[in-house]
Design an enzyme around this catalytic site. Sequence first.
Site, short mmCIF file in Angstrom:
data_model
loop_
_atom_site.label_atom_id
_atom_site.label_comp_id
_atom_site.label_asym_id
_atom_site.label_seq_id
_atom_site.Cartn_x
_atom_site.Cartn_y
_atom_site.Cartn_z
N LYS A 307 53.86 58.24 55.90
CA LYS A 307 54.75 57.69 56.91
C LYS A 307 54.81 58.62 58.12
O LYS A 307 54.75 59.84 57.98
CB LYS A 307 56.15 57.47 56.34
CG LYS A 307 56.24 56.41 55.25
CD LYS A 307 55.95 55.03 55.80
CE LYS A 307 56.17 53.94 54.78
NZ LYS A 307 57.60 53.72 54.47
N GLN A 367 58.32 59.74 40.85
CA GLN A 367 57.44 58.79 41.51
C GLN A 367 56.29 59.60 42.08
O GLN A 367 56.35 60.83 42.08
CB GLN A 367 58.20 58.06 42.62
CG GLN A 367 58.74 59.02 43.69
CD GLN A 367 59.89 58.46 44.46
OE1 GLN A 367 60.65 57.63 43.97
NE2 GLN A 367 60.06 58.92 45.70
N ASP A 402 53.85 54.65 50.71
CA ASP A 402 53.35 55.98 50.36
C ASP A 402 53.79 56.42 48.97
O ASP A 402 53.54 57.57 48.58
CB ASP A 402 53.85 57.00 51.39
CG ASP A 402 55.36 56.99 51.58
OD1 ASP A 402 56.00 55.99 51.22
OD2 ASP A 402 55.90 57.99 52.09
N ASP A 438 66.61 61.65 41.92
CA ASP A 438 66.46 60.58 42.90
C ASP A 438 66.38 59.22 42.21
O ASP A 438 65.56 59.01 41.30
CB ASP A 438 65.19 60.84 43.71
CG ASP A 438 65.04 59.89 44.88
OD1 ASP A 438 65.81 59.99 45.83
OD2 ASP A 438 64.12 59.04 44.83
N ASN A 439 67.23 58.30 42.65
CA ASN A 439 67.18 56.90 42.17
C ASN A 439 67.03 56.77 40.66
O ASN A 439 66.12 56.08 40.18
CB ASN A 439 66.03 56.16 42.86
CG ASN A 439 66.34 55.85 44.31
OD1 ASN A 439 67.48 55.62 44.69
ND2 ASN A 439 65.31 55.86 45.15
N GLU A 467 71.72 60.39 41.76
CA GLU A 467 71.75 59.79 43.10
C GLU A 467 71.50 58.30 42.93
O GLU A 467 70.37 57.83 42.98
CB GLU A 467 70.68 60.43 44.00
CG GLU A 467 70.74 59.95 45.45
CD GLU A 467 69.71 58.87 45.79
OE1 GLU A 467 69.76 58.36 46.92
OE2 GLU A 467 68.87 58.55 44.93
N LYS A 579 63.52 63.25 57.22
CA LYS A 579 62.68 62.84 56.09
C LYS A 579 61.22 62.69 56.51
O LYS A 579 60.32 62.79 55.67
CB LYS A 579 63.16 61.50 55.52
CG LYS A 579 64.52 61.56 54.85
CD LYS A 579 64.84 60.26 54.14
CE LYS A 579 64.95 59.09 55.07
NZ LYS A 579 65.27 57.83 54.36
N TYR A 580 60.98 62.45 57.81
CA TYR A 580 59.62 62.14 58.25
C TYR A 580 59.09 63.12 59.29
O TYR A 580 57.96 62.94 59.77
CB TYR A 580 59.58 60.72 58.84
CG TYR A 580 60.16 59.69 57.92
CD1 TYR A 580 59.49 59.30 56.76
CD2 TYR A 580 61.40 59.11 58.19
CE1 TYR A 580 60.03 58.36 55.91
CE2 TYR A 580 61.95 58.16 57.34
CZ TYR A 580 61.26 57.80 56.20
OH TYR A 580 61.80 56.86 55.34
#
Length: 716
Positions: A307, A367, A402, A438-439, A467, A579-580
């Site tokens: 990204k 992930q 991604d 995360d998640n 989270e 984040k990017y």
Amino acid sequence: MDGVGIRSAEASAQVSGPRDERGRRRVVIERVWPEIDAGRFSIKRTIGEQVTVSADLFADGHDLLAGVVKYRFVPAGQPSPGERGSAAPAPSTSNQRGPGSVAPLDQRAAAPATGEWREIPLTARDNDRWDATFTVTELGEYEYTIEAWVDRFSSWLKDLVAKADAGQDVSSELLEGAELIQAAVAPGSTRTDDVQRLLETADLLRSEAPQVARVWAAKDPKLRALMDARPDRRSSTTYDRALRCVVDSIRARFGAWYEMFPRSVTPDASRSGTFREAEARLADIAAMGFDVVYLPPVHPIGATNRKGRNNALTASMGDPGSPWAIGSAAGGHTAIEPGLGTIDDFDRFVRLANRLGLEVALDIAFQTSPDHPWVREHPEWFRHRPDGSIKYAENPPKKYQDIYPLNFASAEWEPLWYALRDVFLFWIEHGVRIFRVDNPHTKSFRFWEWVIAAIRRTRPDAIFLAEAFTRPNVMRYLAKAGFTQSYTYFTWKNTAHELRDYMTELTRTELQEYMRPNFFANTPDILHEYLQTGGRAAFEVRLILAATLAANYGIYSGFELCENVAVRRGSEEYLDSEKYQIKPRDWHQADSLRELIARVNEIRHTHPALQQNATLAFYNTDNPQFLWFSKSVPERSERSERSERSERVFVVVNTDPHWIQHGWVQLPIWEMGISPGTRYRVEDLLDGARYTWRGEWNYVRLDPAERVAHIFLIHD
């Protein structure tokens, strides 16, 4: 009718047997608390906290009852209730590091014996309710249950005294008492002073001495104490399950978190900062009073579908990509992004943080990017489309081209689970014991139950923060399944009544037993409209609310600079999101909130009342924009009224960042030993200002341009 009665008796005998001791158990134990889902899950405490166990106890007739709460420490290795019978990996034949031959939890050999039961007498309250309290002192797990019985001696003594006071003859009752006292002495007992006294009293009750003298002997408090120490528990009732309490470190209950991207600590936005450079931020973070420095994933970032700035689908030359797109030719979840340095640099960063009083928390995101080594080495761990390609992650309408999600239900789920467990173990070996996950709600719940329990068996000090901004039932289940702390809806609760209702739910329902909230005022993903439109005052409000309502809270870097520009109207995404892209900042801006943050954290460290949530109490105010509440140190019987008053902290916050608000707040003088009309001093811990108040209702004025809150101590 007779035939029915006979058949019922026969059926009962077949069920329990004519000599089954259960038939003699008269006490009923109901509504035991705390108990989560019939004992399926554990409650949570930290070292030094108390567990108050209560239940309804009653029996047929009018006899008096007695009982105890029984508790004991459970050594590492014993499966918790949540693990018993739950799915867990069978023996692994993979070459994964670690004990890959661990058997399923429900197929293990018998675990080591638990410690000896300790007992705390139950105290009768109202309407058949009884309770007792014990303190947990060791990391790990405790077991607790209730045992209760008919107190034959107390029941006898009650009836004896009633009849004697009514002038009735009690000869027979005295003989009954003599038998009870005699039976309390075990056959062959050593003739201690206590035993001798019991035997002598039994003889006296049988004697020809005047009844009044024998009744007085029966009423002797010393006799009662001796008999209470020797209850007849042969027909006692024990609750039908042993419940569990997970005991965590103090950091699980209390801490201030600061989230930072190490790669942004650089003077040159065209290149990543390194761990060596990021060390320069640690002293400032420690000076602001934070306890935990939390890092997003530090692993290699994939190049495929990387990204670009502001989540653009196509990256430009030099765009670093999202740290959550994990994995490249440089490695996966146990490797370091080359731009940050090496694993040795990471270890050095952790050691320096520890020396400054900071613990390092690491983001764990299960992930991968399309370039992760697992994609090539273990394609079976991913979900494939009919054409054979791997499906990337989606959260419609959001798309994460991604990122590949892992398939926790694949045919090869067992080696996958072990590999993910080993990720935690790797970072634990490198000094990390706090993990922000995360998640987690998008991964297998059974996996979380298994992996957290497996890690806690050897590292009971490990902390896992879930989270999960999702549905309430899912968030609650993750907490019950083992997560130490939980993200919450705090970010979206901005009015006084919303906050009051939400905190009441978190602290006055069963959630208080297993769900520890962590109030993040902002995150890299969440810039609420309140912060976008409320200016500096909005940041001050949310900081003070997060830090005083919850014992655990956090901010994401940039909060102290009041960064509040969204990528577009109606979005909660930051413009130029870190984040990017790499985002250097000037941390010494004149309007920074760092001094306020430091003061608030100092207050939190100085006043234990703010280090827990159990005593949170809200009070009345005539202005709906005010949130008015207190926290106090949990009650201890040995504390005096004066010390109790000094350990209670009151907070009033103007939740309207735009306008001056004023009104009256009600101080609970009836709880504090303050007489109506009495004058007393009020000290604001934020700036040392002192005020004189009088009586129950007092006036408060909060101008967002000057101050948004008071944090008060009450003095004589």
